[in-house]
Scaffold this motif. Structure first.
Motif, PDB file in Angstrom:
ATOM      1  N   ALA A 187       0.812  -1.220   0.000  1.00  0.00           N
ATOM      2  CA  ALA A 187       0.000   0.000   0.000  1.00  0.00           C
ATOM      3  C   ALA A 187       0.844   1.267   0.000  1.00  0.00           C
ATOM      4  O   ALA A 187       0.298   2.364  -0.162  1.00  0.00           O
ATOM      5  N   GLY A 188       2.152   1.145   0.199  1.00  0.00           N
ATOM      6  CA  GLY A 188       3.027   2.301   0.101  1.00  0.00           C
ATOM      7  C   GLY A 188       3.422   2.913   1.431  1.00  0.00           C
ATOM      8  O   GLY A 188       3.013   2.467   2.503  1.00  0.00           O
ATOM      9  N   LYS A 189       4.253   3.956   1.331  1.00  0.00           N
ATOM     10  CA  LYS A 189       4.847   4.592   2.509  1.00  0.00           C
ATOM     11  C   LYS A 189       3.833   5.141   3.507  1.00  0.00           C
ATOM     12  O   LYS A 189       4.009   5.002   4.719  1.00  0.00           O
ATOM     13  N   PRO A 190       2.754   5.806   3.072  1.00  0.00           N
ATOM     14  CA  PRO A 190       1.792   6.316   4.067  1.00  0.00           C
ATOM     15  C   PRO A 190       1.221   5.198   4.945  1.00  0.00           C
ATOM     16  O   PRO A 190       1.031   5.392   6.155  1.00  0.00           O
ATOM     17  N   ALA A 191       0.932   4.031   4.341  1.00  0.00           N
ATOM     18  CA  ALA A 191       0.397   2.910   5.117  1.00  0.00           C
ATOM     19  C   ALA A 191       1.452   2.368   6.074  1.00  0.00           C
ATOM     20  O   ALA A 191       1.146   2.020   7.222  1.00  0.00           O
ATOM     21  N   GLU A 192       2.707   2.303   5.597  1.00  0.00           N
ATOM     22  CA  GLU A 192       3.794   1.838   6.466  1.00  0.00           C
ATOM     23  C   GLU A 192       3.973   2.767   7.660  1.00  0.00           C
ATOM     24  O   GLU A 192       4.131   2.321   8.799  1.00  0.00           O
ATOM     25  N   THR A 193       3.928   4.063   7.403  1.00  0.00           N
ATOM     26  CA  THR A 193       4.068   5.046   8.485  1.00  0.00           C
ATOM     27  C   THR A 193       2.920   4.931   9.477  1.00  0.00           C
ATOM     28  O   THR A 193       3.120   4.973  10.702  1.00  0.00           O
ATOM     29  N   ALA A 194       1.711   4.764   8.964  1.00  0.00           N
ATOM     30  CA  ALA A 194       0.548   4.610   9.841  1.00  0.00           C
ATOM     31  C   ALA A 194       0.678   3.362  10.703  1.00  0.00           C
ATOM     32  O   ALA A 194       0.345   3.374  11.899  1.00  0.00           O
ATOM     33  N   ARG A 222       3.436   1.830  11.713  1.00  0.00           N
ATOM     34  CA  ARG A 222       4.436   2.023  12.763  1.00  0.00           C
ATOM     35  C   ARG A 222       3.941   3.038  13.806  1.00  0.00           C
ATOM     36  O   ARG A 222       4.160   2.852  15.013  1.00  0.00           O
ATOM     37  N   ASP A 223       3.278   4.086  13.358  1.00  0.00           N
ATOM     38  CA  ASP A 223       2.742   5.066  14.303  1.00  0.00           C
ATOM     39  C   ASP A 223       1.712   4.432  15.226  1.00  0.00           C
ATOM     40  O   ASP A 223       1.645   4.751  16.422  1.00  0.00           O
ATOM     41  N   PHE A 224       0.895   3.545  14.676  1.00  0.00           N
ATOM     42  CA  PHE A 224      -0.157   2.903  15.463  1.00  0.00           C
ATOM     43  C   PHE A 224       0.456   2.089  16.600  1.00  0.00           C
ATOM     44  O   PHE A 224       0.060   2.225  17.762  1.00  0.00           O
ATOM     45  N   PHE A 225       1.439   1.251  16.271  1.00  0.00           N
ATOM     46  CA  PHE A 225       2.005   0.370  17.287  1.00  0.00           C
ATOM     47  C   PHE A 225       3.019   1.072  18.193  1.00  0.00           C
ATOM     48  O   PHE A 225       3.078   0.791  19.389  1.00  0.00           O
ATOM     49  N   ASP A 226       3.809   1.966  17.631  1.00  0.00           N
ATOM     50  CA  ASP A 226       4.840   2.611  18.438  1.00  0.00           C
ATOM     51  C   ASP A 226       4.338   3.843  19.189  1.00  0.00           C
ATOM     52  O   ASP A 226       4.920   4.215  20.212  1.00  0.00           O
ATOM     53  N   ASN A 285      -0.903  -6.692  17.688  1.00  0.00           N
ATOM     54  CA  ASN A 285       0.034  -7.121  16.659  1.00  0.00           C
ATOM     55  C   ASN A 285      -0.379  -8.479  16.100  1.00  0.00           C
ATOM     56  O   ASN A 285      -0.407  -8.704  14.886  1.00  0.00           O
ATOM     57  N   GLN A 286      -0.763  -9.376  17.008  1.00  0.00           N
ATOM     58  CA  GLN A 286      -1.178 -10.709  16.580  1.00  0.00           C
ATOM     59  C   GLN A 286      -2.496 -10.639  15.815  1.00  0.00           C
ATOM     60  O   GLN A 286      -2.649 -11.271  14.753  1.00  0.00           O
ATOM     61  N   LYS A 315     -10.650  -2.337  14.094  1.00  0.00           N
ATOM     62  CA  LYS A 315     -11.414  -1.081  14.047  1.00  0.00           C
ATOM     63  C   LYS A 315     -10.512   0.110  14.384  1.00  0.00           C
ATOM     64  O   LYS A 315     -10.542   1.135  13.701  1.00  0.00           O
ATOM     65  N   ARG A 316      -9.695  -0.033  15.419  1.00  0.00           N
ATOM     66  CA  ARG A 316      -8.829   1.067  15.819  1.00  0.00           C
ATOM     67  C   ARG A 316      -7.776   1.366  14.752  1.00  0.00           C
ATOM     68  O   ARG A 316      -7.473   2.523  14.474  1.00  0.00           O
ATOM     69  N   PHE A 317      -7.229   0.307  14.138  1.00  0.00           N
ATOM     70  CA  PHE A 317      -6.201   0.527  13.120  1.00  0.00           C
ATOM     71  C   PHE A 317      -6.802   1.146  11.862  1.00  0.00           C
ATOM     72  O   PHE A 317      -6.248   2.097  11.297  1.00  0.00           O
ATOM     73  N   PHE A 318      -7.955   0.634  11.418  1.00  0.00           N
ATOM     74  CA  PHE A 318      -8.580   1.188  10.217  1.00  0.00           C
ATOM     75  C   PHE A 318      -9.096   2.610  10.458  1.00  0.00           C
ATOM     76  O   PHE A 318      -9.178   3.407   9.527  1.00  0.00           O
ATOM     77  N   ASP A 319      -9.446   2.938  11.708  1.00  0.00           N
ATOM     78  CA  ASP A 319      -9.807   4.332  12.028  1.00  0.00           C
ATOM     79  C   ASP A 319      -8.657   5.267  11.661  1.00  0.00           C
ATOM     80  O   ASP A 319      -8.871   6.350  11.089  1.00  0.00           O
ATOM     81  N   LEU A 320      -7.439   4.845  11.983  1.00  0.00           N
ATOM     82  CA  LEU A 320      -6.266   5.654  11.664  1.00  0.00           C
ATOM     83  C   LEU A 320      -6.059   5.745  10.150  1.00  0.00           C
ATOM     84  O   LEU A 320      -5.734   6.825   9.624  1.00  0.00           O
TER      85      LEU A 320
END
Length: 329
Positions: free
Chosen positions: A32-39, A41-45, A58-59, A105-110
């Motif tokens: 999905a590209g860099k924006p998805a990768e950043t999201a 990492r931002d979500f988990f970190d 994560n699981q 739900k929380r991840f897709f909200d982001l």
């Protein structure tokens, strides 16, 4: 690549390790590209401060994306129906499915907030209703408590430490994790008027006064462990270096406390299905059965909602033999 072992979780293989230990990203996120990768990492970190939540999410998210990739779906193609099919086919129980839906739900909200996805497919997907009238953790009985405490009456450092830790769980209704997180300064006050300050689930702090017999057990442990002059921020409960009969400088992990309790239960010859959480159930049930106001018990337990406290209540919550013998056909 990570050295962590992959673990089978029903719908594919995902690494069951904290996100910070993962080198790669799910293939569907990379595609999905860099924006998805950043999201990602931002979500988990940045958005999940609790380690346990981070591991569980994560699981959950990794498992769903493995499932989605296997079906040829891209990130933007995932629809509510896909999440619904995934949840219905999930091998876990209702509570596990609810946790997985919550993570998605929380991840897709982001992702929606950052305009990476148009809709949140987990927002409308439903799981079965979970109705809980009583918790599943078994209550430890009074005679079992006496047997367990009697088994800890020897003079070894490990027995004195374990009696203090178990006593704290019994007489404060705190969780194993709260015991593991105790620091030397969290036990404070004047002799006969000591208190414990706990860091409980969700980062909540709670102070509980210590009853006299528990105070004696903690004092004896501190004396034997030579912790009287320990630094204020040093851990109160520590692993034992058995060969040298001394304590290690690091704190016990919550899992160490749980394993210790299981070992002591086995050694005492009482029911093996009991656990550290059984003490919390017994304490709450005992107070409710005495007619103590539920709000007071809720305060001790540190519950935000009294309904949660009631889940721990084992008084009059079973179909007794006397009841079923009265069934007449």
């Amino acid at each position: 690549m990570s050295n962590a072992k992959d673990k089978e979780v029903g719908f594919g293989l995902i690494a069951a390790v904290p996100i910070r230990d993962l080198v790669g990203l799910p293939a569907i996120i990379q595609a999905a590209g860099k924006p998805a990768e950043t999201a990602f990492r931002d979500f988990f970190d940045g958005m999940l401060p609790n380690d346990n939540t981070r591991r569980a999410y994560n699981q959950a998210i990794g498992q769903f994306f493995t499932w989605s990739t296997a079906r040829g779906l891209s990130l933007g193609q995932i629809k509510p129906g896909d999440v619904g099919v995934y949840l219905r086919g999930h091998a876990g129980g209702i509570s596990t499915k609810k946790q997985h839906r919550s993570a998605l739900k929380r991840f897709f909200d982001l992702l929606v907030e950052r305009h990476i996805c148009l809709i949140n497919p987990a927002a409308v997907a439903k799981t079965e209703k979970l109705s809980i009238k009583q918790g599943l953790t078994p209550e430890i009985a009074k005679d079992e408590i006496r047997t367990l405490l009697t088994s800890l009456e020897d003079e070894s450092l490990s027995a004195i430490r374990d009696r203090a830790a178990i006593g704290i769980m019994l007489y404060t209704a705190c969780r194993a994790g709260a015991v593991a997180r105790l620091r030397r300064s969290d036990y404070h006050g004047r002799p006969g008027q000591m208190s414990l300050r706990f860091l409980e689930k969700g980062g909540n702090h709670q102070a509980i006064e210590v009853r006299h017999d528990l105070e004696q057990w903690i004092d004896e442990y501190i004396e034997r462990a030579k912790l009287k002059t320990a630094a204020k921020d040093s851990p109160l409960f520590r692993p034992l270096v058995r060969k040298e009969q001394r304590l290690a400088p690091r704190a016990l992990h919550p899992n160490d406390v749980c394993r210790m309790v299981k070992r002591k239960i086995e050694a005492a010859g009482i029911r093996p299905e009991l656990s550290a959480h059984s003490f919390r159930v017994a304490t709450i049930t005992n107070l409710i059965s005495q007619g103590i106001d539920l709000a007071e018990v809720q305060e001790l337990a540190g519950h935000a909602d009294a309904r949660t406290t009631k889940l721990y209540d084992r008084t009059n919550r079973k179909a007794t033999r006397n009841l079923v013998e009265r069934i007449s056909f």
